[in-house]
Design an enzyme around this catalytic site. Structure first.
Site, PDB file in Angstrom:
ATOM      1  N   LYS A  35       2.322  -3.208   7.302  1.00 55.17           N
ATOM      2  CA  LYS A  35       2.583  -3.393   5.869  1.00 55.17           C
ATOM      3  C   LYS A  35       4.022  -2.986   5.538  1.00 55.17           C
ATOM      4  CE  LYS A  35       0.162  -4.475   2.981  1.00 55.17           C
ATOM      5  NZ  LYS A  35      -0.229  -5.818   2.449  1.00 55.17           N
TER       6      LYS A  35
ATOM      7  N   TYR B 169      -1.702  -0.420  11.066  1.00 51.93           N
ATOM      8  CA  TYR B 169      -1.863  -1.087   9.765  1.00 51.93           C
ATOM      9  C   TYR B 169      -0.681  -0.778   8.857  1.00 51.93           C
ATOM     10  CZ  TYR B 169      -3.238  -1.512   4.860  1.00 51.93           C
ATOM     11  OH  TYR B 169      -3.238  -1.800   3.510  1.00 51.93           O
TER      12      TYR B 169
ATOM     13  N   TYR C  80     -14.967  11.763   9.190  1.00 49.35           N
ATOM     14  CA  TYR C  80     -13.999  11.998  10.255  1.00 49.35           C
ATOM     15  C   TYR C  80     -13.461  13.430  10.174  1.00 49.35           C
ATOM     16  CZ  TYR C  80     -13.686   6.857  10.651  1.00 49.35           C
ATOM     17  OH  TYR C  80     -13.947   5.518  10.817  1.00 49.35           O
TER      18      TYR C  80
ATOM     19  N   ASN D 237     -12.237  13.894   1.272  1.00 50.00           N
ATOM     20  CA  ASN D 237     -13.325  12.981   1.647  1.00 50.00           C
ATOM     21  C   ASN D 237     -14.692  13.646   1.495  1.00 50.00           C
ATOM     22  OD1 ASN D 237     -11.454  11.016   2.257  1.00 50.00           O
ATOM     23  ND2 ASN D 237     -11.334  11.585   4.423  1.00 50.00           N
TER      24      ASN D 237
ATOM     25  N   THR E 188       0.812  -1.218   0.000  1.00 46.07           N
ATOM     26  CA  THR E 188       0.000   0.000   0.000  1.00 46.07           C
ATOM     27  C   THR E 188       0.846   1.270   0.000  1.00 46.07           C
ATOM     28  OG1 THR E 188      -1.519   1.263   1.404  1.00 46.07           O
ATOM     29  CG2 THR E 188      -0.086  -0.257   2.532  1.00 46.07           C
ATOM     30  N   ASP E 189       0.258   2.366  -0.460  1.00 42.83           N
ATOM     31  CA  ASP E 189       0.968   3.654  -0.412  1.00 42.83           C
ATOM     32  C   ASP E 189       1.068   4.187   1.025  1.00 42.83           C
ATOM     33  OD1 ASP E 189      -1.680   4.403   0.016  1.00 42.83           O
ATOM     34  OD2 ASP E 189      -1.760   5.886  -1.599  1.00 42.83           O
ATOM     35  N   GLU E 190       0.295   3.594   1.953  1.00 41.09           N
ATOM     36  CA  GLU E 190       0.305   4.116   3.333  1.00 41.09           C
ATOM     37  C   GLU E 190       1.666   3.925   4.013  1.00 41.09           C
ATOM     38  OE1 GLU E 190      -3.058   3.431   5.801  1.00 41.09           O
ATOM     39  OE2 GLU E 190      -4.469   3.589   4.146  1.00 41.09           O
TER      40      GLU E 190
HETATM   41  P1  NAD Z   1      -9.647  -7.226   2.377  1.00 44.13           P
HETATM   42  O1  NAD Z   1      -9.638  -6.928   3.838  1.00 44.13           O
HETATM   43  O2  NAD Z   1     -10.855  -6.927   1.581  1.00 44.13           O
HETATM   44  O3  NAD Z   1      -9.312  -8.768   2.133  1.00 44.13           O
HETATM   45  C1  NAD Z   1      -8.311  -9.439   2.815  1.00 44.13           C
HETATM   46  C2  NAD Z   1      -8.457 -10.921   2.559  1.00 44.13           C
HETATM   47  O4  NAD Z   1      -7.396 -11.603   3.258  1.00 44.13           O
HETATM   48  C3  NAD Z   1      -9.779 -11.518   3.085  1.00 44.13           C
HETATM   49  O5  NAD Z   1     -10.305 -12.416   2.148  1.00 44.13           O
HETATM   50  C4  NAD Z   1      -9.345 -12.244   4.343  1.00 44.13           C
HETATM   51  O6  NAD Z   1     -10.176 -13.356   4.668  1.00 44.13           O
HETATM   52  C5  NAD Z   1      -7.941 -12.687   3.994  1.00 44.13           C
HETATM   53  N1  NAD Z   1      -7.092 -12.903   5.178  1.00 44.13           N
HETATM   54  C6  NAD Z   1      -6.941 -12.064   6.242  1.00 44.13           C
HETATM   55  N2  NAD Z   1      -6.099 -12.615   7.148  1.00 44.13           N
HETATM   56  C7  NAD Z   1      -5.708 -13.809   6.628  1.00 44.13           C
HETATM   57  C8  NAD Z   1      -4.834 -14.827   7.082  1.00 44.13           C
HETATM   58  N3  NAD Z   1      -4.200 -14.732   8.257  1.00 44.13           N
HETATM   59  N4  NAD Z   1      -4.647 -15.912   6.302  1.00 44.13           N
HETATM   60  C9  NAD Z   1      -5.289 -16.016   5.106  1.00 44.13           C
HETATM   61  N5  NAD Z   1      -6.136 -15.095   4.642  1.00 44.13           N
HETATM   62  C10 NAD Z   1      -6.347 -14.005   5.388  1.00 44.13           C
HETATM   63  O7  NAD Z   1      -8.373  -6.487   1.808  1.00 44.13           O
HETATM   64  P2  NAD Z   1      -8.179  -5.674   0.442  1.00 44.13           P
HETATM   65  O8  NAD Z   1      -8.691  -4.300   0.636  1.00 44.13           O
HETATM   66  O9  NAD Z   1      -8.687  -6.489  -0.687  1.00 44.13           O
HETATM   67  O10 NAD Z   1      -6.587  -5.586   0.381  1.00 44.13           O
HETATM   68  C11 NAD Z   1      -5.824  -6.650  -0.196  1.00 44.13           C
HETATM   69  C12 NAD Z   1      -4.361  -6.280  -0.185  1.00 44.13           C
HETATM   70  O11 NAD Z   1      -4.151  -5.080  -0.909  1.00 44.13           O
HETATM   71  C13 NAD Z   1      -3.804  -6.001   1.217  1.00 44.13           C
HETATM   72  O12 NAD Z   1      -2.503  -6.506   1.277  1.00 44.13           O
HETATM   73  C14 NAD Z   1      -3.815  -4.493   1.340  1.00 44.13           C
HETATM   74  O13 NAD Z   1      -2.809  -4.071   2.222  1.00 44.13           O
HETATM   75  C15 NAD Z   1      -3.505  -4.101  -0.096  1.00 44.13           C
HETATM   76  N6  NAD Z   1      -4.028  -2.796  -0.531  1.00 44.13           N
HETATM   77  C16 NAD Z   1      -5.347  -2.473  -0.360  1.00 44.13           C
HETATM   78  C17 NAD Z   1      -5.830  -1.255  -0.845  1.00 44.13           C
HETATM   79  C18 NAD Z   1      -7.279  -0.857  -0.711  1.00 44.13           C
HETATM   80  O14 NAD Z   1      -7.632   0.288  -1.046  1.00 44.13           O
HETATM   81  N7  NAD Z   1      -8.174  -1.740  -0.273  1.00 44.13           N
HETATM   82  C19 NAD Z   1      -4.948  -0.371  -1.479  1.00 44.13           C
HETATM   83  C20 NAD Z   1      -3.589  -0.710  -1.613  1.00 44.13           C
HETATM   84  C21 NAD Z   1      -3.151  -1.950  -1.150  1.00 44.13           C
HETATM   85  O1  DAU Z   2      -4.145   4.029   0.546  1.00 38.33           O
HETATM   86  C1  DAU Z   2      -4.373   2.665   0.471  1.00 38.33           C
HETATM   87  C2  DAU Z   2      -5.193   2.222   1.651  1.00 38.33           C
HETATM   88  O2  DAU Z   2      -6.520   2.702   1.455  1.00 38.33           O
HETATM   89  C3  DAU Z   2      -5.198   0.709   1.849  1.00 38.33           C
HETATM   90  O3  DAU Z   2      -3.892   0.279   2.140  1.00 38.33           O
HETATM   91  C4  DAU Z   2      -6.143   0.310   2.987  1.00 38.33           C
HETATM   92  O4  DAU Z   2      -6.192  -1.108   3.082  1.00 38.33           O
HETATM   93  C5  DAU Z   2      -7.514   0.848   2.662  1.00 38.33           C
HETATM   94  O5  DAU Z   2      -8.415   0.541   3.711  1.00 38.33           O
HETATM   95  C6  DAU Z   2      -7.463   2.361   2.431  1.00 38.33           C
HETATM   96  O6  DAU Z   2      -7.166   3.071   3.675  1.00 38.33           O
HETATM   97  P1  DAU Z   2      -7.916   4.423   4.093  1.00 38.33           P
HETATM   98  O7  DAU Z   2      -7.825   4.555   5.559  1.00 38.33           O
HETATM   99  O8  DAU Z   2      -7.473   5.543   3.243  1.00 38.33           O
HETATM  100  O9  DAU Z   2      -9.412   4.022   3.619  1.00 38.33           O
HETATM  101  P2  DAU Z   2     -10.835   4.230   4.327  1.00 38.33           P
HETATM  102  O10 DAU Z   2     -11.880   3.882   3.322  1.00 38.33           O
HETATM  103  O11 DAU Z   2     -10.908   3.573   5.663  1.00 38.33           O
HETATM  104  O12 DAU Z   2     -10.881   5.799   4.574  1.00 38.33           O
HETATM  105  C7  DAU Z   2     -10.767   6.710   3.493  1.00 38.33           C
HETATM  106  C8  DAU Z   2     -10.795   8.115   4.068  1.00 38.33           C
HETATM  107  O13 DAU Z   2     -12.107   8.375   4.611  1.00 38.33           O
HETATM  108  C9  DAU Z   2      -9.844   8.319   5.226  1.00 38.33           C
HETATM  109  O14 DAU Z   2      -9.334   9.638   5.170  1.00 38.33           O
HETATM  110  C10 DAU Z   2     -10.718   8.145   6.464  1.00 38.33           C
HETATM  111  C11 DAU Z   2     -12.057   8.658   6.006  1.00 38.33           C
HETATM  112  N1  DAU Z   2     -13.249   8.009   6.619  1.00 38.33           N
HETATM  113  C12 DAU Z   2     -13.286   6.652   6.638  1.00 38.33           C
HETATM  114  C13 DAU Z   2     -14.367   6.004   7.196  1.00 38.33           C
HETATM  115  C14 DAU Z   2     -14.423   4.501   7.257  1.00 38.33           C
HETATM  116  C15 DAU Z   2     -14.280   8.787   7.112  1.00 38.33           C
HETATM  117  O15 DAU Z   2     -14.239  10.026   7.073  1.00 38.33           O
HETATM  118  N2  DAU Z   2     -15.352   8.144   7.652  1.00 38.33           N
HETATM  119  C16 DAU Z   2     -15.450   6.789   7.740  1.00 38.33           C
HETATM  120  O16 DAU Z   2     -16.456   6.261   8.262  1.00 38.33           O
END
Ligand code: NAD
Ligand code: DAU
Length: 350
Positions: free
Chosen positions: A160, A156, A213, A255, A131-133
């Site tokens: 990562k 988190y 938030y 947001n 992730t970019d985080e």
């Molecule tokens: P998600 O939470 O939707 O899915 C995670 C999956 O991993 C689920 O199916 C869960 O059951 C499985 N899992 C969790 N713990 C496990 C374990 N111990 N063993 C086996 N399986 C397990 O996550 P996502 O949003 O699809 O993110 C997937 C990947 O991409 C992550 O590595 C996350 O850091 C990265 N990522 C996510 C985003 C985003 O915006 N969602 C952006 C950049 C990178």
């Molecule tokens: O940047 C990549 C990341 O993006 C991934 O690595 C993470 O897995 C993914 O969850 C996401 O993280 P964020 O924290 O940016 O996503 P989230 O949807 O939780 O929140 C997006 C923005 O909105 C953040 O600034 C927090 C805000 N927010 C979020 C929630 C859930 C609110 O204002 N209200 C809310 O209820």
């Protein structure tokens, strides 16, 4: 030809990645190892579960004995590592779950792959999805490049970042065939409704408050999830070993502006009077340590491998809203039970 251990394939991004690889590469065998946490849902893969090149295993990536046995049984040539605990707010209340899955889990996959592959890395790939985080928080200007120093600020992102470091350490120490990508915020179908966009879509449908938030001024760079999957495909096949590639949408939104855009589009789609959904916006307590801004510079990926996002945001978000409106059963199912308890705790009754 590849036999791939794909982890976390039942999650949001993992399910899109699994679908892309299973359908685009029928000659590959894809084994999806997923623990099926609250975020993992086999409904996300219903359309491909019977494909002959797809196989599901319920299990935990931290279970080294299981991962070793899977390597022996399936003779993997590649790992596409997507499994993770992924929600920042949950990491604030339960950091150890994140250290365990994201750090120990990644190390256990590396260890099993290293034991099985020995020193013969021809046609082998260990692809770590990150992730970019990990880069921390930007001010009002500038972008994250692959050279930006790591500065994770939530449990988190720290977990990562730690996993990225371990993956890189295997490359430098053992010449292990790793590839890493760091992507910005994804959105699209099958996104679990604890994250901002699907949460707001769900709440607009149900006339519930839209919790913002702080002041809603934090900025995220949104990318359609299928474009992320396409980028991973390109990097997996053409990216250089040992390299990191940033993936992003060049699509920054505060947001509050994003939620207002959702409200506008949903009022139209639900034939509600203009301005109806915006009335649901509710400012709530800010996230602890809330990162101000993320923005990715994806020039390396564009110049080296020719990848660009395929969808404009307005089109992607419209497609996404339509998907949720047409898949209310999926939404009802994942928002029942435990999720309700989580929601009540997280938002303190709002
Ligand atoms: P998600 O939470 O939707 O899915 C995670 C999956 O991993 C689920 O199916 C869960 O059951 C499985 N899992 C969790 N713990 C496990 C374990 N111990 N063993 C086996 N399986 C397990 O996550 P996502 O949003 O699809 O993110 C997937 C990947 O991409 C992550 O590595 C996350 O850091 C990265 N990522 C996510 C985003 C985003 O915006 N969602 C952006 C950049 C990178
Ligand atoms: O940047 C990549 C990341 O993006 C991934 O690595 C993470 O897995 C993914 O969850 C996401 O993280 P964020 O924290 O940016 O996503 P989230 O949807 O939780 O929140 C997006 C923005 O909105 C953040 O600034 C927090 C805000 N927010 C979020 C929630 C859930 C609110 O204002 N209200 C809310 O209820």
């Amino acid at each position: 030809m590849h036999t791939i251990l794909l982890t976390g394939g039942a999650g949001f991004i993992g399910s899109h990645l699994t679908r892309l690889f299973v359908t685009k590469y029928p000659e590959y065998k894809i084994v999806n190892l997923d623990k099926l946490t609250y975020a993992g849902n086999l409904e996300n893969l219903k359309d491909i579960e019977d494909k002959p090149n797809y196989h599901f295993v319920k299990g935990d990536i931290t279970d080294l004995a299981l991962v070793r046995q899977l390597f022996k049984e399936h003779q993997f040539t590649a790992v596409l590592h997507c499994a993770a605990e992924s929600h920042v707010d949950r990491s604030i209340t339960d950091p150890l779950a994140f250290i365990n899955t994201n750090v120990v889990g990644t190390a256990s996959l590396l260890q099993a792959a290293k034991e099985f592959w020995g020193t013969d890395f021809s046609n082998k790939i260990f692809y770590h999805i990150s992730t970019d985080e990990v880069y921390g928080s930007l001010g009002e200007t500038g972008f994250f490049t692959e050279q930006t120093a790591y500065d994770p600020r939530s449990p988190y992102s720290a977990s990562k970042a730690a996993s990225d470091h371990i993956v890189r350490a295997f490359y430098h120490t053992y010449h292990f065939p790793v590839k890493i990508s760091n992507c910005s915020n994804n959105y699209g179908p099958y996104h679990f409704p604890e994250k901002l966009i699907p949460l707001c879509i769900h709440n607009i449908i149900n006339n519930k408050p839209l919790p913002i938030y702080g002041k809603g001024e934090n900025v995220r760079d949104w990318l359609f999830v299928e474009d992320h999957a396409r980028a991973i495909d390109v990097i997996f096949h053409k990216g250089r070993i040992g390299e990191t590639y940033n993936i992003g949408g060049h699509n920054e939104w505060t947001n509050i502006a994003l939620v207002k855009e959702l409200c506008k589009q949903m009022d139209e789609k639900l034939r509600r009077e203009k301005g109806t959904s915006e009335k649901l916006i509710t400012y709530v307590k800010d996230r602890a340590g809330h990162d101000l801004r993320y923005a990715i510079d994806a020039t390396k990926l564009k110049n080296e491998l020719g990848w660009l996002p395929s969808l404009q945001f307005e089109e992607g978000i419209s497609k996404t809203i339509d998907w949720y409106l047409n898949n209310k059963e999926w939404l009802d199912e994942v928002t029942s039970g435990n999720y309700q308890k989580y929601y009540a705790k997280q938002y303190d009754g709002v």
